[in-house]
Design a protein around this motif. Structure first.
Motif, PDB file in Angstrom:
ATOM      1  N   PRO A  46       4.142  -6.288 -16.287  1.00 17.64           N
ATOM      2  CA  PRO A  46       3.460  -6.343 -14.995  1.00 17.64           C
ATOM      3  C   PRO A  46       4.408  -6.749 -13.873  1.00 17.64           C
ATOM      4  O   PRO A  46       5.471  -7.322 -14.105  1.00 17.64           O
ATOM      5  CB  PRO A  46       2.387  -7.412 -15.222  1.00 17.64           C
ATOM      6  N   GLY A  47       3.976  -6.436 -12.653  1.00 15.49           N
ATOM      7  CA  GLY A  47       4.728  -6.855 -11.476  1.00 15.49           C
ATOM      8  C   GLY A  47       5.885  -5.958 -11.107  1.00 15.49           C
ATOM      9  O   GLY A  47       6.629  -6.268 -10.177  1.00 15.49           O
ATOM     10  N   GLN A  48       6.069  -4.831 -11.805  1.00 12.96           N
ATOM     11  CA  GLN A  48       7.151  -3.915 -11.477  1.00 12.96           C
ATOM     12  C   GLN A  48       6.629  -2.823 -10.539  1.00 12.96           C
ATOM     13  O   GLN A  48       5.528  -2.300 -10.724  1.00 12.96           O
ATOM     14  CB  GLN A  48       7.733  -3.285 -12.747  1.00 12.96           C
ATOM     15  N   THR A  49       7.424  -2.484  -9.526  1.00  8.22           N
ATOM     16  CA  THR A  49       7.029  -1.476  -8.547  1.00  8.22           C
ATOM     17  C   THR A  49       7.572  -0.111  -8.953  1.00  8.22           C
ATOM     18  O   THR A  49       8.775   0.046  -9.170  1.00  8.22           O
ATOM     19  CB  THR A  49       7.550  -1.851  -7.150  1.00  8.22           C
ATOM     20  N   ILE A  50       6.665   0.853  -9.041  1.00  8.62           N
ATOM     21  CA  ILE A  50       7.040   2.234  -9.364  1.00  8.62           C
ATOM     22  C   ILE A  50       6.743   3.096  -8.143  1.00  8.62           C
ATOM     23  O   ILE A  50       5.643   3.043  -7.581  1.00  8.62           O
ATOM     24  CB  ILE A  50       6.263   2.757 -10.584  1.00  8.62           C
ATOM     25  N   THR A  51       7.724   3.866  -7.714  1.00  8.07           N
ATOM     26  CA  THR A  51       7.557   4.762  -6.569  1.00  8.07           C
ATOM     27  C   THR A  51       7.323   6.183  -7.079  1.00  8.07           C
ATOM     28  O   THR A  51       8.162   6.745  -7.794  1.00  8.07           O
ATOM     29  CB  THR A  51       8.799   4.734  -5.663  1.00  8.07           C
ATOM     30  N   PHE A  52       6.172   6.762  -6.699  1.00  8.70           N
ATOM     31  CA  PHE A  52       5.850   8.141  -7.068  1.00  8.70           C
ATOM     32  C   PHE A  52       6.187   9.067  -5.901  1.00  8.70           C
ATOM     33  O   PHE A  52       5.982   8.719  -4.729  1.00  8.70           O
ATOM     34  CB  PHE A  52       4.370   8.264  -7.443  1.00  8.70           C
ATOM     35  N   HIS A  53       6.700  10.248  -6.229  1.00  9.26           N
ATOM     36  CA  HIS A  53       7.158  11.209  -5.226  1.00  9.26           C
ATOM     37  C   HIS A  53       6.231  12.426  -5.213  1.00  9.26           C
ATOM     38  O   HIS A  53       5.837  12.938  -6.273  1.00  9.26           O
ATOM     39  CB  HIS A  53       8.592  11.653  -5.538  1.00  9.26           C
ATOM     40  N   PHE A  54       5.897  12.878  -4.007  1.00 10.50           N
ATOM     41  CA  PHE A  54       4.999  14.016  -3.831  1.00 10.50           C
ATOM     42  C   PHE A  54       5.604  14.990  -2.817  1.00 10.50           C
ATOM     43  O   PHE A  54       6.421  14.600  -1.973  1.00 10.50           O
ATOM     44  CB  PHE A  54       3.624  13.551  -3.314  1.00 10.50           C
ATOM     45  N   ARG A  55       5.162  16.243  -2.901  1.00 12.39           N
ATOM     46  CA  ARG A  55       5.554  17.250  -1.918  1.00 12.39           C
ATOM     47  C   ARG A  55       4.295  17.922  -1.393  1.00 12.39           C
ATOM     48  O   ARG A  55       3.423  18.328  -2.174  1.00 12.39           O
ATOM     49  CB  ARG A  55       6.471  18.304  -2.540  1.00 12.39           C
ATOM     50  N   ILE A  56       4.190  17.999  -0.060  1.00 15.24           N
ATOM     51  CA  ILE A  56       3.103  18.756   0.564  1.00 15.24           C
ATOM     52  C   ILE A  56       3.679  20.103   0.964  1.00 15.24           C
ATOM     53  O   ILE A  56       4.602  20.183   1.784  1.00 15.24           O
ATOM     54  CB  ILE A  56       2.535  18.020   1.791  1.00 15.24           C
ATOM     55  N   ASP A  57       3.150  21.157   0.358  1.00  7.34           N
ATOM     56  CA  ASP A  57       3.684  22.499   0.597  1.00  7.34           C
ATOM     57  C   ASP A  57       3.099  23.098   1.873  1.00  7.34           C
ATOM     58  O   ASP A  57       2.225  22.509   2.518  1.00  7.34           O
ATOM     59  CB  ASP A  57       3.383  23.392  -0.609  1.00  7.34           C
ATOM     60  N   GLN A  58       3.584  24.310   2.184  1.00  4.71           N
ATOM     61  CA  GLN A  58       3.243  24.961   3.447  1.00  4.71           C
ATOM     62  C   GLN A  58       1.736  25.138   3.606  1.00  4.71           C
ATOM     63  O   GLN A  58       1.010  25.376   2.651  1.00  4.71           O
ATOM     64  CB  GLN A  58       3.945  26.315   3.524  1.00  4.71           C
ATOM     65  N   GLU A  59       1.320  25.083   4.855  1.00  5.32           N
ATOM     66  CA  GLU A  59      -0.099  25.180   5.201  1.00  5.32           C
ATOM     67  C   GLU A  59      -0.180  25.832   6.571  1.00  5.32           C
ATOM     68  O   GLU A  59       0.595  25.499   7.467  1.00  5.32           O
ATOM     69  CB  GLU A  59      -0.713  23.773   5.227  1.00  5.32           C
ATOM     70  N   ASN A  60      -1.080  26.797   6.718  1.00  7.35           N
ATOM     71  CA  ASN A  60      -1.172  27.500   7.997  1.00  7.35           C
ATOM     72  C   ASN A  60      -2.024  26.726   8.995  1.00  7.35           C
ATOM     73  O   ASN A  60      -2.903  27.266   9.649  1.00  7.35           O
ATOM     74  CB  ASN A  60      -1.734  28.916   7.797  1.00  7.35           C
ATOM     75  N   ALA A  61      -1.775  25.437   9.047  1.00  9.22           N
ATOM     76  CA  ALA A  61      -2.465  24.576  10.006  1.00  9.22           C
ATOM     77  C   ALA A  61      -1.619  23.325  10.201  1.00  9.22           C
ATOM     78  O   ALA A  61      -0.702  23.046   9.429  1.00  9.22           O
ATOM     79  CB  ALA A  61      -3.857  24.202   9.493  1.00  9.22           C
ATOM     80  N   ILE A  62      -1.940  22.593  11.235  1.00  6.76           N
ATOM     81  CA  ILE A  62      -1.260  21.317  11.456  1.00  6.76           C
ATOM     82  C   ILE A  62      -1.872  20.279  10.514  1.00  6.76           C
ATOM     83  O   ILE A  62      -3.084  20.057  10.529  1.00  6.76           O
ATOM     84  CB  ILE A  62      -1.408  20.858  12.917  1.00  6.76           C
ATOM     85  N   ILE A  63      -1.038  19.669   9.683  1.00  3.25           N
ATOM     86  CA  ILE A  63      -1.524  18.641   8.757  1.00  3.25           C
ATOM     87  C   ILE A  63      -1.341  17.280   9.421  1.00  3.25           C
ATOM     88  O   ILE A  63      -0.227  16.872   9.748  1.00  3.25           O
ATOM     89  CB  ILE A  63      -0.763  18.695   7.423  1.00  3.25           C
ATOM     90  N   ASN A  64      -2.457  16.577   9.621  1.00  4.71           N
ATOM     91  CA  ASN A  64      -2.418  15.291  10.317  1.00  4.71           C
ATOM     92  C   ASN A  64      -2.275  14.101   9.373  1.00  4.71           C
ATOM     93  O   ASN A  64      -1.610  13.118   9.692  1.00  4.71           O
ATOM     94  CB  ASN A  64      -3.680  15.116  11.164  1.00  4.71           C
TER      95      ASN A  64
END
Length: 375
Positions: A46-64
């Motif tokens: 416990p107490g260990q920090t794990i960083t998860f990585h994500f990618r948001i792919d192309q979208e034909n709109a402005i992503i807010n």
């Protein structure tokens, strides 16, 4: 015919361009969030920090904004480039998870996403999943505690170091639990010392895999209480005297008492440490004052108080002249001591016919002319 053919070709070209444009839009129409990895790829408690990585792919709109609902809840999402992003852009995001005591198996991370765009909300399943491997910790082994000593009243902040300090179930000092135990990481624990009796105490850390002890690792110390001043100013018999004795090194309030010797007659010591009174007898008086703090710990100071005799002055300094055969009267007075005063002839001789009373009256009818010296 030639004109119609050119018109038909132009229409076909324009229609083809339209189809090409529509195909491009359709190719970029679908938005998506993909989980791409985790740092680190293993954890051991416990107490260990794990960083998860994500990618948001192309979208034909402005992503807010983006919200992730994962089976292991994450903290705030941070993206680069930052949201909002324009149509057809891609951004990489991260979010963290802090392992819990219950995480003693591989973490398989997956979930769903929700996007807010200028075209309305959109959501779906996060593509893929990432596994962070659980590596069971070894048996704990302590190496040090800092500081190594503190007062018996407790309250000392300490840092305990070692290895495999995961899945901690208890930390004790001489059998008493450390206050506010915090496992910083697999090598460091911090907390606050509880109160205990004086002496060296064992420091023991217990985890799910075993325990480790620093024998006599922490020493509880009784406070050193000192008294001030270290010496007292002298007093004069017959004159009022006042001196305060104070204490330091323990826990206030302090009480004071005479524990050896005797005070000069006329002087007393209060529980608050005040030496007051009017001494009546000269001499050197040796005594000990002991201070007791709020927790019952004591400290003592040895004192010698000198009581000097007062300087008594007689008046008048010179006696008036007398005439043989004539009545003579002169009164002597004294100051500097404590009334009443008594007077006596201690050296020399009075003129014949003269006498000195105990209250200082020099009277009589001298019968012989001359100069007479006396004390």
């Amino acid at each position: 015919m030639f004109g119609l053919a050119r018109l038909a070709a132009a229409i076909l070209v324009r229609v083809g361009a339209l189809f090409l444009f529509m195909a491009t839009l359709m190719a970029h129409a679908a938005a998506g969030v993909t989980i791409t990895g985790a740092t680190p790829s293993t954890f051991s408690g416990p107490g260990q920090t794990i960083t998860f990585h994500f990618r948001i792919d192309q979208e034909n709109a402005i992503i807010n904004s983006v919200a992730l609902t994962m089976n292991h809840p994450l903290g705030a999402v941070s993206c680069s480039p930052a949201l909002p992003i324009q149509p057809f852009e891609t951004t990489n995001c991260t979010a963290t998870y802090v392992t819990q005591l219950s995480n003693n198996f591989d973490i398989v991370q997956y979930g769903t996403y929700d996007l807010t765009t200028n075209g309305g909300p959109r959501g779906g399943n996060v593509a893929g999943q990432v596994t962070v491997t659980y590596v069971p910790p070894g048996v704990p082994s302590l190496s040090s505690i800092s500081p190594t000593s503190g007062p018996v009243t407790g309250g000392t902040s300490v840092t305990i170091t070692g290895i495999n300090l995961n899945d901690v179930t208890s930390v004790t000092i001489g059998g008493t639990a450390l206050i506010g135990t915090t496992v910083v990481n697999s090598t460091t624990i911090i907390g606050t010392m509880p109160a205990n009796t004086a002496g060296s105490k064992n420091v023991t850390v217990t985890t799910l895999t075993g325990s480790s002890t620093l024998a006599g690792g922490f020493t509880y110390l009784t406070p050193t209480i000192t008294l001030s001043p270290t010496s007292l100013p002298p007093a004069t018999a017959g004159n009022a005297y006042s001196q305060s004795v104070t204490a330091a090194g323990g826990t206030a309030p302090y009480s004071f008492a005479l524990t050896a010797g005797a005070l000069p007659p006329g002087i007393s010591l209060s529980a608050g440490g005040s030496l007051t009174g009017t001494p009546t007898t000269t001499g050197v008086y040796n005594f000990t004052v002991t201070a007791t703090d709020a927790n019952g710990f004591t400290g003592a100071g040895a004192y010698a108080l000198s009581i000097a005799a007062p300087t008594i002055t007689l008046a008048p300094a010179t006696l008036s002249a007398s005439v043989a055969g004539s009545v003579y009267a002169e009164g002597l007075s004294a100051t500097g001591g404590t009334a009443p005063y008594s007077f006596a002839l201690t050296a020399g001789a009075l003129p014949p016919g003269m006498s000195l009373s105990a209250v200082g009256s020099l009277t009589g009818t001298p019968t012989t002319a001359g100069s007479f010296n006396f004390t």
